[in-house]
Design a protein around this motif. Structure first.
Motif, PDB file in Angstrom:
ATOM      1  N   MET A  14       0.979  -1.279   0.115  1.00 41.87           N
ATOM      2  CA  MET A  14       0.129   0.050   0.033  1.00 41.87           C
ATOM      3  C   MET A  14       0.808   1.324  -0.114  1.00 41.87           C
ATOM      4  N   GLN A  15       0.271   2.256  -0.512  1.00 45.43           N
ATOM      5  CA  GLN A  15       1.050   3.771  -0.576  1.00 45.43           C
ATOM      6  C   GLN A  15       0.739   4.298   0.757  1.00 45.43           C
ATOM      7  N   ALA A  16       1.584   4.651   1.598  1.00 46.30           N
ATOM      8  CA  ALA A  16       1.393   5.304   2.877  1.00 46.30           C
ATOM      9  C   ALA A  16       1.667   6.659   2.664  1.00 46.30           C
ATOM     10  N   LEU A  17       2.494   7.193   1.983  1.00 38.30           N
ATOM     11  CA  LEU A  17       2.840   8.567   1.610  1.00 38.30           C
ATOM     12  C   LEU A  17       2.949   8.807   0.318  1.00 38.30           C
ATOM     13  N   GLY A  34      -3.569  14.931  11.695  1.00 37.55           N
ATOM     14  CA  GLY A  34      -4.357  13.962  10.939  1.00 37.55           C
ATOM     15  C   GLY A  34      -4.803  12.960  11.757  1.00 37.55           C
ATOM     16  N   SER A  35      -5.808  12.272  11.134  1.00 32.51           N
ATOM     17  CA  SER A  35      -6.631  11.231  11.678  1.00 32.51           C
ATOM     18  C   SER A  35      -5.771   9.983  11.642  1.00 32.51           C
ATOM     19  N   ASN A  36      -6.125   8.878  12.267  1.00 29.31           N
ATOM     20  CA  ASN A  36      -5.360   7.624  12.438  1.00 29.31           C
ATOM     21  C   ASN A  36      -5.344   7.145  10.821  1.00 29.31           C
ATOM     22  N   ILE A 187      11.568  21.444  16.941  1.00 27.40           N
ATOM     23  CA  ILE A 187      10.633  20.376  17.163  1.00 27.40           C
ATOM     24  C   ILE A 187       9.855  20.148  16.082  1.00 27.40           C
ATOM     25  N   MET A 188       9.392  18.904  15.999  1.00 29.30           N
ATOM     26  CA  MET A 188       8.215  18.590  14.906  1.00 29.30           C
ATOM     27  C   MET A 188       7.430  17.609  15.956  1.00 29.30           C
ATOM     28  N   LEU A 189       6.111  17.974  15.857  1.00 32.40           N
ATOM     29  CA  LEU A 189       5.396  17.172  16.584  1.00 32.40           C
ATOM     30  C   LEU A 189       4.187  16.641  15.992  1.00 32.40           C
ATOM     31  N   VAL A 190       4.030  15.242  15.940  1.00 29.00           N
ATOM     32  CA  VAL A 190       2.863  14.570  15.433  1.00 29.00           C
ATOM     33  C   VAL A 190       1.936  14.412  16.502  1.00 29.00           C
ATOM     34  N   GLU A 191       0.749  14.525  16.503  1.00 31.37           N
ATOM     35  CA  GLU A 191      -0.249  14.472  17.754  1.00 31.37           C
ATOM     36  C   GLU A 191      -1.560  14.728  17.147  1.00 31.37           C
ATOM     37  N   GLN A 192      -2.680  14.090  17.815  1.00 27.35           N
ATOM     38  CA  GLN A 192      -3.973  13.708  17.566  1.00 27.35           C
ATOM     39  C   GLN A 192      -4.692  14.802  18.670  1.00 27.35           C
ATOM     40  N   ASN A 193      -3.861  15.421  19.585  1.00 29.11           N
ATOM     41  CA  ASN A 193      -4.668  16.465  20.148  1.00 29.11           C
ATOM     42  C   ASN A 193      -4.643  17.846  19.353  1.00 29.11           C
ATOM     43  N   VAL A 206      -1.675  19.511   7.530  1.00 27.62           N
ATOM     44  CA  VAL A 206      -2.731  18.395   7.791  1.00 27.62           C
ATOM     45  C   VAL A 206      -2.439  17.138   6.787  1.00 27.62           C
ATOM     46  N   LEU A 207      -2.192  16.276   7.318  1.00 26.46           N
ATOM     47  CA  LEU A 207      -1.726  15.103   6.330  1.00 26.46           C
ATOM     48  C   LEU A 207      -3.274  14.274   6.218  1.00 26.46           C
TER      49      LEU A 207
END
Length: 234
Positions: A14-17, A34-36, A187-193, A206-207
């Motif tokens: 699968m293509q993830a990115l 971004g979402s899960n 800082i690079m921050l990946v976060e769902q909050n 936004v991914l």
């Protein structure tokens, strides 16, 4: 500091990115939201060297990273606080911290950096001889952050640091991230909050489904109708 150009990643058939372009300037806090399943962790792992690129380029401080193995990116200053903390459970807090400083560039500053980590995260000094698996979730996240700081990062990437934490601990976590930024670490921050994230970042991407769909300042995205609907429940 960091440039990601036309980055695509496939795995598991699968293509993830797909053709992701982002950049992080020195001194910034930049978030990826971004979402899960959107590809956020894949992006961080590609930058860390843990995912093979299908195509595209990653540059760090002007140097191409495609042929630099993951373990050689840490001494260059590319350091990750992984999702799920990934501590060594039967080692003590201090032993986990010291493992962050095994490369020569960090090892010679080990005691100085350990003192700085204990000043930033005083609970860890209190727990220094305690076995990691006996800590609370919030304390384990602090150990993961401290271990990363022991590596003397130039770019510190957080992957879902607030996952599973109580709201009061999430607030403390974001304050710690702001302090790390003030101390001069990019800082690079990946976060769902998303709401709290957008309140502290300089810029955000936004991914969605493996592609960047929106970018802007934290304030711009807080006021973006699509972001409000998709991520803020407004």
């Amino acid at each position: 500091m960091l440039k990601v150009k036309n980055l695509s990643v496939h795995y598991g058939g699968m293509q993830a990115l797909s053709n992701v372009n982002i950049e992080v300037k020195e001194g910034e806090i930049v978030s990826i939201v971004g979402s899960n399943g959107a590809g956020k962790t894949t992006l961080i792992n590609a930058i860390s060297g843990l995912r093979t690129l299908t195509n595209g380029e990653i540059e760090f401080l002007g140097n191409p990273m495609a042929k630099v193995e993951a373990h050689n990116r840490v001494p260059l200053g590319v350091v990750q606080v992984p999702e799920g903390r990934k501590l060594f459970p039967i080692m003590t807090v201090e032993e986990n911290l010291l493992l962050g400083s095994v490369h020569p560039g960090a090892k010679k500053y080990r005691q100085e950096t350990l003192k700085e980590v204990y000043e930033l995260l005083p609970r860890l000094k209190e727990r220094s001889t305690q076995v990691a698996k006996t800590l609370s979730g919030g304390e384990q996240q602090m150990v993961a952050i401290g271990r990363a700081l022991m590596s003397k990062p130039k770019l510190l990437m957080f992957d879902e640091p607030s996952l599973g934490l109580a709201p009061v601990l999430v607030r403390d976590l974001f304050n710690i991230i702001k302090q790390i930024s003030k101390n001069g670490i990019t800082i690079m921050l990946v976060e769902q909050n998303v709401k709290q994230t957008l309140q502290i970042v300089d810029r955000c991407y936004v991914l969605e489904n493996g592609s960047v769909t929106i970018e802007g300042t934290g304030k711009e995205l807080l006021n973006n109708d699509h972001v409000k609907k998709a991520f803020l429940g407004m």
